[in-house]
Design a protein around this motif. Structure first.
Motif, short mmCIF file in Angstrom:
data_model
loop_
_atom_site.label_atom_id
_atom_site.label_comp_id
_atom_site.label_asym_id
_atom_site.label_seq_id
_atom_site.Cartn_x
_atom_site.Cartn_y
_atom_site.Cartn_z
N GLU A 164 0.76 -1.31 -0.09
CA GLU A 164 0.03 0.04 -0.06
C GLU A 164 0.86 1.30 0.11
O GLU A 164 0.58 2.37 -0.86
CB GLU A 164 -0.84 0.06 1.17
N GLU A 165 1.98 1.28 0.81
CA GLU A 165 2.96 2.40 0.96
C GLU A 165 3.46 2.58 -0.43
O GLU A 165 3.57 3.81 -0.92
CB GLU A 165 3.94 2.25 2.01
N ALA A 166 4.00 1.33 -1.00
CA ALA A 166 4.70 1.57 -2.31
C ALA A 166 3.64 2.21 -3.44
O ALA A 166 4.18 3.09 -4.39
CB ALA A 166 5.17 0.24 -2.83
N CYS A 167 2.51 1.50 -3.27
CA CYS A 167 1.37 2.06 -4.31
C CYS A 167 1.20 3.39 -4.25
O CYS A 167 1.01 4.23 -4.98
CB CYS A 167 0.46 1.15 -4.12
N THR A 168 0.57 3.73 -3.07
CA THR A 168 0.11 5.27 -2.70
C THR A 168 1.23 6.15 -2.90
O THR A 168 1.17 7.46 -3.55
CB THR A 168 -0.65 5.28 -1.27
N ASN A 169 2.57 5.93 -2.74
CA ASN A 169 3.69 7.03 -2.62
C ASN A 169 4.31 6.83 -4.04
O ASN A 169 5.46 7.45 -4.44
CB ASN A 169 4.60 6.86 -1.58
N LEU A 170 3.92 5.78 -4.91
CA LEU A 170 4.48 5.59 -6.28
C LEU A 170 6.04 5.25 -6.03
O LEU A 170 6.84 5.87 -6.90
CB LEU A 170 4.17 6.68 -7.12
N LEU A 171 6.37 4.52 -5.33
CA LEU A 171 7.94 4.05 -4.97
C LEU A 171 7.96 2.48 -4.89
O LEU A 171 7.99 2.02 -3.89
CB LEU A 171 8.42 4.66 -3.57
N PRO A 172 8.38 2.25 -6.17
CA PRO A 172 8.76 0.59 -6.19
C PRO A 172 9.79 0.30 -5.22
O PRO A 172 9.84 -1.06 -4.90
CB PRO A 172 8.80 0.35 -7.52
N ASN A 173 10.77 0.96 -5.01
CA ASN A 173 11.92 0.71 -4.24
C ASN A 173 11.46 0.38 -2.86
O ASN A 173 12.21 -0.58 -2.12
CB ASN A 173 12.94 1.92 -4.27
N VAL A 174 10.54 0.90 -2.38
CA VAL A 174 9.68 0.36 -1.16
C VAL A 174 9.56 -1.22 -1.01
O VAL A 174 9.82 -1.80 -0.15
CB VAL A 174 8.50 1.03 -0.69
N LEU A 175 9.10 -1.66 -2.06
CA LEU A 175 8.74 -3.18 -2.16
C LEU A 175 10.02 -3.84 -2.42
O LEU A 175 10.09 -5.06 -1.97
CB LEU A 175 7.79 -3.37 -3.38
N CYS A 176 10.94 -3.35 -3.30
CA CYS A 176 12.20 -4.06 -3.36
C CYS A 176 12.88 -4.20 -2.10
O CYS A 176 13.64 -5.33 -1.63
CB CYS A 176 13.09 -3.26 -4.31
N GLU A 177 12.99 -3.30 -1.22
CA GLU A 177 13.70 -3.33 -0.02
C GLU A 177 12.92 -4.13 1.02
O GLU A 177 13.55 -5.07 1.71
CB GLU A 177 13.45 -1.78 0.71
#
Ligand code: ARG
Length: 588
Positions: A522-535
């Motif tokens: 949800e965070e990666a998606c709403t903040n548009l930050l794929p690196n959050v999911l990679c981490e």
């Protein structure tokens, strides 16, 4: 039994509990939003940070508290009973720390194993979004910037789709503009039988573009013909439309090869599609007093920018900005999208800022904050070569993306053969695995960085089987699957008959991390930050490694529980791969 409702991720479930604790603590201060966050503190897994803010709100008024810590104590006392919570404590100036119950974590994991990982999908507040990504220009170079846009855009689309949002994946190709007059005339000249001309005859469209440009710049007669051709094309003249379509088709085939390698689906709606809508849209903006004359052009002035947004050029033609305004209008009104996301290099940020500001003034978009309809520009940095300059291949000026992907594949194939000397590969298996690993490596190397930073393209690094790479992660996942396989147990059966127990600290840590998947997506998606999911994915593999080195799985007394934990880890890893556009492999 009563059907359990969708209660959201851990953070949301805790927030619900704290909401009632806050209401009970300060009944005269309704609508206080609970501030709950995961934490790494040694006192807890999550923390509620409301006490201090609440104190500054009430300290002037009559109240029973002596300061923030007392407010924290009261919030803690008022926290409703819940099987989620093992224990609570108050720290410092009123932080309420929560230790989650390990039985509850275990039960939640087990429920996911039975009901499927999709039950962990976030629920966003919107139904439909447009992701405008890739978007190369016809007959021009499809460069590494477009590769980044393709990779980042696809992941964002996948995350939104997983979160129950209908995504219109739009390829906003540059298929309109004055260069087409020149291209068309050059096509007529070079190929008298142009209608039968195929990709192979035209060869490299970029070279074709260059040659026609040269002709355009050096021959005034040709130039005049080209300019007339633009008028004919825009007037809808059949012969010109057909030549234009032909050129687009050749480019399209080239683009599609890249999309096919990457497994990316897009629907083309190029600039030309929106062209007929521009006059109406400009009329609307004019009637709202947004458009003015300036030095022969029609422009929109936007506060805070020292140049205006030009929407009609002084020669009367439309441009990139007028097209984007029409496209935005179309997406909002015809396609009824609530969130429009544009993925391009950061160099275009100002353009999008201005377009969005104009749209807000027109009342198309919400003026502020996180309300919908909303438009977002997802900018990204440059791709650099090892020399720290813009990425180029050794001998050619430009990088052909297909070549780049081919090289990733062939390098990973070599590595697979080297590494897996004892593995029997069928040719097909080897090809498929090399593709999954090679293309996956390119994607992950791009996605793991914060998209705004420049990233250095390096095959050796991205194909390394150690460190934070797709190769490492794919191996980790394959190994987990083989642990399960070699146990000889039927996990499907164990899911229903066995139970997860998280007694060891490393089991608990792994379990908690797994459970946080939903809020991370949800965070990666709403903040548009794929690196959050990679981490998250990388940390998951580290958590697993710690667990696996300290807790014997096969042959231990806890075998059933630990196999289920392996299965849960593999399941979450696979979903991460899926969201990142990476295909998992099992034989490696
Ligand atoms: N064709 C543009 C480029 O290559 C990107 C288009 C992005 N999308 C948009 N709606 N402007 O830079």
């Amino acid at each position: 039994a009563k059907e359990e409702q969708n209660v959201g991720n851990v953070k949301q479930q805790l927030a619900k509990l704290f909401e009632s604790a806050l209401n009970a603590t300060v009944p005269n201060e309704p609508d206080i939003e609970p501030l709950v966050a995961a934490c790494t503190a040694k006192f807890g897994d999550y923390q509620c940070n409301n006490a201090m803010g609440l104190w500054s709100k009430i300290k002037g008024k009559q109240n029973e508290f002596k300061g923030p810590p007392a407010v924290g104590q009261a919030i803690m006392r008022n926290l409703p009973q819940s099987e989620m919570v093992e224990s609570c404590s108050v720290a410092g100036p009123g932080f309420v720390n929560v230790v989650l119950s390990k039985n509850w974590i275990a039960k939640s994991l087990q429920k996911m194993l039975i009901d499927g990982i999709d039950t962990w999908a976030p629920r966003l507040a919107i139904k439909r979004a447009v992701v405008d990504f890739s978007s190369p220009n016809i007959a021009k170079e499809m460069h590494v910037g477009h590769l980044r846009s393709t990779i980042i855009g696809d992941t964002l689309a996948r995350m939104l789709e997983f979160s129950h949002v209908e995504v219109l994946r739009r390829n906003h190709v540059g298929d309109w503009g004055t260069q087409f007059g020149m291209l068309i005339e050059f096509l007529y000249e070079k190929f008298p039988n142009w209608e039968d001309v195929t990709e192979t005859a035209v060869g490299d469209l970029q070279a074709f573009y260059k040659a026609s440009k040269q002709r355009f710049d050096s021959d005034p007669e040709f130039k005049e013909k080209a300019q007339k051709a633009v008028v004919q094309l825009q007037g809808g003249e059949e012969k010109y439309r057909r030549a234009w379509a032909q050129i687009c088709e050749i480019s399209r085939n080239e683009f599609n090869r890249v999309y096919q390698c990457l497994g990316v689906h897009l629907e083309e709606k190029g600039e030309s599609f929106y062209n007929p809508y521009i006059p109406e849209v400009l009329k609307e903006l004019t009637s709202k007093n947004l458009v003015e004359d300036s030095q022969g052009a029609r422009v929109i002035f936007i506060e805070g920018f020292n140049i205006p947004l030009i929407v009609v050029k002084s020669d009367g033609g439309f441009n990139y900005a007028s097209t984007d305004l029409a496209a935005l209008w179309y997406r909002l009104n015809e396609e009824k999208a609530e969130w429009i996301i544009y993925v391009t290099d950061v160099g275009q940020q100002q353009h999008f800022d201005m377009v969005f500001r104009a749209a807000k003034r027109a009342g198309w978009l919400q003026a502020e904050g996180n309300t919908y309809p909303k438009a977002s520009h997802v900018g990204f940095g440059l791709v650099l070569g090892e020399d720290g300059k813009r990425f180029r291949t050794r001998n050619t000026e430009v990088v052909r993306l297909v070549d780049l992907l081919d090289e990733a594949k062939s390098r990973s194939k070599t590595a697979l053969i080297d590494r897996g000397k004892d593995i029997e590969w069928s040719e097909e298996e080897l090809e498929q695995t090399a593709e999954a690993v090679g293309y996956g490596a390119v994607k992950y190397a791009d996605l793991k960085n914060n998209r705004l930073t420049n990233y250095t393209f390096n095959f050796d690094q991205m194909l390394n089987d150690k460190g934070n790479t797709a190769v490492y992660l794919l191996y980790a996942h394959a190994r987990i699957c083989s642990i399960i396989r070699k146990s000889g147990k039927d996990v499907e059966e164990l899911k229903n008959t066995g139970a997860i127990v998280l007694d060891h600290a490393d089991e608990r840590a792994l379990g908690l991390h797994l459970l946080q998947f939903s809020e991370i997506v949800e965070e990666a998606c709403t903040n548009l930050l794929p690196n959050v999911l990679c981490e998250y994915l990388y940390n998951l593999s580290e958590n697993f490694t710690r667990f696996y080195s300290n807790c014997q799985v096969v042959g231990s007394a806890e075998e059933t529980s630990r196999l289920l934990l392996c299965e849960a880890t593999a399941t979450v890893m696979r979903k991460c791969f899926h969201l990142l556009g990476i295909i998992p492999v099992y034989k490696i």
